[in-house]
Design a protein around this motif. Structure first.
Motif, PDB file in Angstrom:
ATOM      1  N   THR A  62       1.052  -1.072   0.202  1.00  0.00           N
ATOM      2  CA  THR A  62       0.392  -0.006   0.191  1.00  0.00           C
ATOM      3  C   THR A  62       1.181   0.642   0.251  1.00  0.00           C
ATOM      4  OG1 THR A  62      -1.568  -1.216   0.853  1.00  0.00           O
ATOM      5  CG2 THR A  62      -1.924   1.358   1.446  1.00  0.00           C
ATOM      6  N   LEU A  63       0.771   2.278  -1.128  1.00  0.00           N
ATOM      7  CA  LEU A  63       1.219   3.603  -1.809  1.00  0.00           C
ATOM      8  C   LEU A  63       0.612   4.866  -0.560  1.00  0.00           C
ATOM      9  CD1 LEU A  63       3.306   2.920  -4.632  1.00  0.00           C
ATOM     10  CD2 LEU A  63       3.993   2.439  -1.840  1.00  0.00           C
ATOM     11  N   ASP A  64       0.606   5.289   0.362  1.00  0.00           N
ATOM     12  CA  ASP A  64      -0.316   6.483   0.911  1.00  0.00           C
ATOM     13  C   ASP A  64      -0.181   7.212   0.271  1.00  0.00           C
ATOM     14  OD1 ASP A  64      -2.401   4.686   2.190  1.00  0.00           O
ATOM     15  OD2 ASP A  64      -0.877   4.076   4.010  1.00  0.00           O
ATOM     16  N   HIS A  65       0.589   7.689  -0.084  1.00  0.00           N
ATOM     17  CA  HIS A  65       1.373   8.945  -0.388  1.00  0.00           C
ATOM     18  C   HIS A  65       1.521   8.579  -2.125  1.00  0.00           C
ATOM     19  CE1 HIS A  65       4.705   7.317  -2.271  1.00  0.00           C
ATOM     20  NE2 HIS A  65       4.601   6.758  -1.224  1.00  0.00           N
ATOM     21  N   PRO A  66       1.033  10.204  -2.715  1.00  0.00           N
ATOM     22  CA  PRO A  66       1.187  10.708  -4.238  1.00  0.00           C
ATOM     23  C   PRO A  66       2.148   9.696  -4.658  1.00  0.00           C
ATOM     24  CG  PRO A  66       0.038  12.363  -2.702  1.00  0.00           C
ATOM     25  CD  PRO A  66       1.284  11.849  -2.007  1.00  0.00           C
ATOM     26  N   HIS A  67       1.924   9.482  -6.137  1.00  0.00           N
ATOM     27  CA  HIS A  67       3.162   8.387  -6.711  1.00  0.00           C
ATOM     28  C   HIS A  67       3.016   8.333  -8.023  1.00  0.00           C
ATOM     29  CE1 HIS A  67       0.134   5.576  -5.456  1.00  0.00           C
ATOM     30  NE2 HIS A  67       0.499   4.480  -6.113  1.00  0.00           N
ATOM     31  N   GLN A  68       3.612   8.487  -9.206  1.00  0.00           N
ATOM     32  CA  GLN A  68       3.611   8.348 -10.660  1.00  0.00           C
ATOM     33  C   GLN A  68       3.843   7.056 -10.876  1.00  0.00           C
ATOM     34  OE1 GLN A  68       3.302  12.194 -12.107  1.00  0.00           O
ATOM     35  NE2 GLN A  68       2.422  12.045 -14.004  1.00  0.00           N
ATOM     36  N   ALA A  69       4.517   6.231 -10.262  1.00  0.00           N
ATOM     37  CA  ALA A  69       5.310   5.219 -11.131  1.00  0.00           C
ATOM     38  C   ALA A  69       5.007   3.940  -9.969  1.00  0.00           C
ATOM     39  CB  ALA A  69       6.713   5.572 -11.647  1.00  0.00           C
ATOM     40  N   ILE A  70       5.264   3.037 -10.067  1.00  0.00           N
ATOM     41  CA  ILE A  70       5.772   1.719  -9.575  1.00  0.00           C
ATOM     42  C   ILE A  70       6.615   0.822  -9.877  1.00  0.00           C
ATOM     43  CG2 ILE A  70       4.611   0.076  -7.951  1.00  0.00           C
ATOM     44  CD1 ILE A  70       1.973   1.491  -7.610  1.00  0.00           C
ATOM     45  N   THR A  71       7.823   0.394  -9.239  1.00  0.00           N
ATOM     46  CA  THR A  71       8.412  -1.083 -10.086  1.00  0.00           C
ATOM     47  C   THR A  71       8.583  -1.976  -8.809  1.00  0.00           C
ATOM     48  OG1 THR A  71       9.790   0.694 -10.815  1.00  0.00           O
ATOM     49  CG2 THR A  71      10.687  -1.347 -10.667  1.00  0.00           C
ATOM     50  N   ILE A  72       8.057  -3.250  -9.019  1.00  0.00           N
ATOM     51  CA  ILE A  72       8.306  -4.467  -8.710  1.00  0.00           C
ATOM     52  C   ILE A  72       8.486  -5.071  -9.330  1.00  0.00           C
ATOM     53  CG2 ILE A  72       6.358  -6.149  -7.518  1.00  0.00           C
ATOM     54  CD1 ILE A  72       3.431  -3.751  -8.182  1.00  0.00           C
ATOM     55  N   GLN A  73       9.552  -5.623  -8.175  1.00  0.00           N
ATOM     56  CA  GLN A  73      10.519  -6.833  -8.522  1.00  0.00           C
ATOM     57  C   GLN A  73      10.912  -8.186  -8.128  1.00  0.00           C
ATOM     58  OE1 GLN A  73      14.492  -4.094  -8.520  1.00  0.00           O
ATOM     59  NE2 GLN A  73      13.965  -4.265 -10.461  1.00  0.00           N
ATOM     60  N   ALA A  74      10.924  -9.428  -8.496  1.00  0.00           N
ATOM     61  CA  ALA A  74      10.991 -10.718  -7.428  1.00  0.00           C
ATOM     62  C   ALA A  74      11.977 -11.342  -8.295  1.00  0.00           C
ATOM     63  CB  ALA A  74       9.787 -11.336  -8.033  1.00  0.00           C
ATOM     64  N   HIS A  75      12.625 -11.661  -8.213  1.00  0.00           N
ATOM     65  CA  HIS A  75      14.123 -12.896  -8.423  1.00  0.00           C
ATOM     66  C   HIS A  75      14.359 -13.467  -7.211  1.00  0.00           C
ATOM     67  CE1 HIS A  75      16.791  -9.988  -5.738  1.00  0.00           C
ATOM     68  NE2 HIS A  75      15.727  -8.779  -6.492  1.00  0.00           N
ATOM     69  N   GLY A  76      14.842 -14.654  -8.439  1.00  0.00           N
ATOM     70  CA  GLY A  76      15.192 -15.971  -7.305  1.00  0.00           C
ATOM     71  C   GLY A  76      15.743 -16.815  -8.088  1.00  0.00           C
ATOM     72  N   VAL A  77      16.086 -18.155  -6.942  1.00  0.00           N
ATOM     73  CA  VAL A  77      16.155 -19.556  -7.831  1.00  0.00           C
ATOM     74  C   VAL A  77      15.900 -20.307  -6.651  1.00  0.00           C
ATOM     75  CG1 VAL A  77      18.303 -20.779  -7.680  1.00  0.00           C
ATOM     76  CG2 VAL A  77      18.504 -18.693  -8.101  1.00  0.00           C
ATOM     77  N   VAL A  78      15.252 -21.634  -8.105  1.00  0.00           N
ATOM     78  CA  VAL A  78      14.683 -22.432  -7.767  1.00  0.00           C
ATOM     79  C   VAL A  78      14.614 -23.524  -8.702  1.00  0.00           C
ATOM     80  CG1 VAL A  78      11.819 -23.471  -7.614  1.00  0.00           C
ATOM     81  CG2 VAL A  78      12.495 -20.586  -7.122  1.00  0.00           C
ATOM     82  N   GLU A  79      14.952 -24.924  -7.663  1.00  0.00           N
ATOM     83  CA  GLU A  79      15.526 -26.415  -8.376  1.00  0.00           C
ATOM     84  C   GLU A  79      14.275 -27.432  -8.275  1.00  0.00           C
ATOM     85  OE1 GLU A  79      18.204 -29.791  -7.110  1.00  0.00           O
ATOM     86  OE2 GLU A  79      17.710 -28.661  -5.718  1.00  0.00           O
ATOM     87  N   ILE A  80      13.384 -27.701  -9.870  1.00  0.00           N
ATOM     88  CA  ILE A  80      12.440 -27.830 -10.129  1.00  0.00           C
ATOM     89  C   ILE A  80      13.006 -29.505 -10.169  1.00  0.00           C
ATOM     90  CG2 ILE A  80      11.141 -28.806 -11.895  1.00  0.00           C
ATOM     91  CD1 ILE A  80      10.368 -25.862 -10.206  1.00  0.00           C
ATOM     92  N   GLU A  81      11.370 -30.269  -9.787  1.00  0.00           N
ATOM     93  CA  GLU A  81      12.048 -32.180  -9.659  1.00  0.00           C
ATOM     94  C   GLU A  81      11.231 -32.540 -10.772  1.00  0.00           C
ATOM     95  OE1 GLU A  81      13.964 -35.242  -8.203  1.00  0.00           O
ATOM     96  OE2 GLU A  81      14.378 -33.718  -7.226  1.00  0.00           O
TER      97      GLU A  81
END
Length: 268
Positions: A62-81
């Motif tokens: 939640t961003l309760d202040h004025p804004h004109q852009a949002i950047t969301i990043q997800a990164h990681g390493v996962v092992e698949i069986e």
């Protein structure tokens, strides 16, 4: 198989947004199918972490202040069986996933199509044939549908992407009284043009969940990383938000899934 995932979502708005809330289902969980080696969200502010009704990890930003852009990043390493699915029922009864939604409500055309493949003594074989024929009837066609299109609309158009394929497959299963759920996640492909974010279905047959990836006509989730499950796209999509103000919106999403070399150190 060890996969490295980078997923960036960037919103820009024509005018300042006064307040916004983003619901992020961007965090995978350990299971028999996947082992999380490392995972991190990079957000403009701290988010509240909880679990939603379907057992997905949910971050509420939640961003309760004025804004004109949002950047969301997800990164990681996962092992698949390879060759291993997530068969367990989970904390919800599979019967929950018999419920239709506006995006998965079957019309008479979908019901008639599904009935052709109903084999009470061989449900999996029937659903596998349905999956293959559905892809023939609805070839993968980027840009042919909108994110708000229902299963009935996509089926009538004869085109679609992974979201549409999954919604129609769910509508077919539920019309046959077979519980089925929407799965969002990532897909590794050697084809660089292939979209890394992906959707597929799981159907409850013989007291366990079975994967059905209509877009790739496969029941083997060997290159799939699961993020979230739900009744439809709206329950499981990685990023979904609401806002006050801002005018028109532009969203750019870039996701990359790369296979890490054998023997590379964990967490790198």
């Amino acid at each position: 198989m060890k996969l490295n995932i980078e997923h960036n979502t960037h919103y820009t708005y024509a005018r300042q947004v006064q307040r916004s809330t983003q619901y992020l289902r961007l965090t995978p969980q350990d299971s028999q199918h996947q082992r999380i080696i490392s995972w991190q969200l990079t957000l403009p502010e701290d988010a509240v972490c909880t679990t939603d009704a379907f057992g997905n990890v949910l971050h509420v930003l939640t961003l309760d202040h004025p804004h004109q852009a949002i950047t969301i990043q997800a990164h990681g390493v996962v092992e698949i069986e390879d060759g291993v699915e997530d068969p367990a029922m989970g904390h919800l009864s599979p019967l929950v996933f018999l419920r239709h939604s506006p995006l998965t409500q079957p019309d008479s055309a979908i019901q008639a199509f599904a009935l052709r493949y109903y084999q009470p003594e061989a449900l999996l074989a029937g659903l596998e044939k349905l999956m293959g024929d559905l892809l023939l009837k609805m070839p993968y066609t980027p840009g042919a549908t909108e994110v708000t299109d229902s299963a009935a609309q996509a089926f009538a158009s004869g085109n679609g992407v992974c979201q549409d394929h999954t919604h129609v497959f769910l509508a077919c299963c539920r019309s046959l009284n077979i519980p089925a759920r929407y799965v969002s996640g990532y897909l590794y492909s050697e084809d660089s043009a292939h979209v890394a974010t992906h959707a597929w279905a799981e159907a409850w047959v013989d007291e366990r969940w079975h994967s059905f990836d209509v877009t790739n006509n496969t029941r083997l989730p060997n290159q799939h990383l699961k993020l979230a499950v739900g009744i439809d796209y709206l329950d499981a999509c990685p990023v979904r938000g609401i806002r006050l103000g801002g005018g028109s919106e532009d969203m750019q999403t870039v996701a990359a899934v790369q296979m890490m070399p054998a023997g590379q150190a964990q967490g790198q």
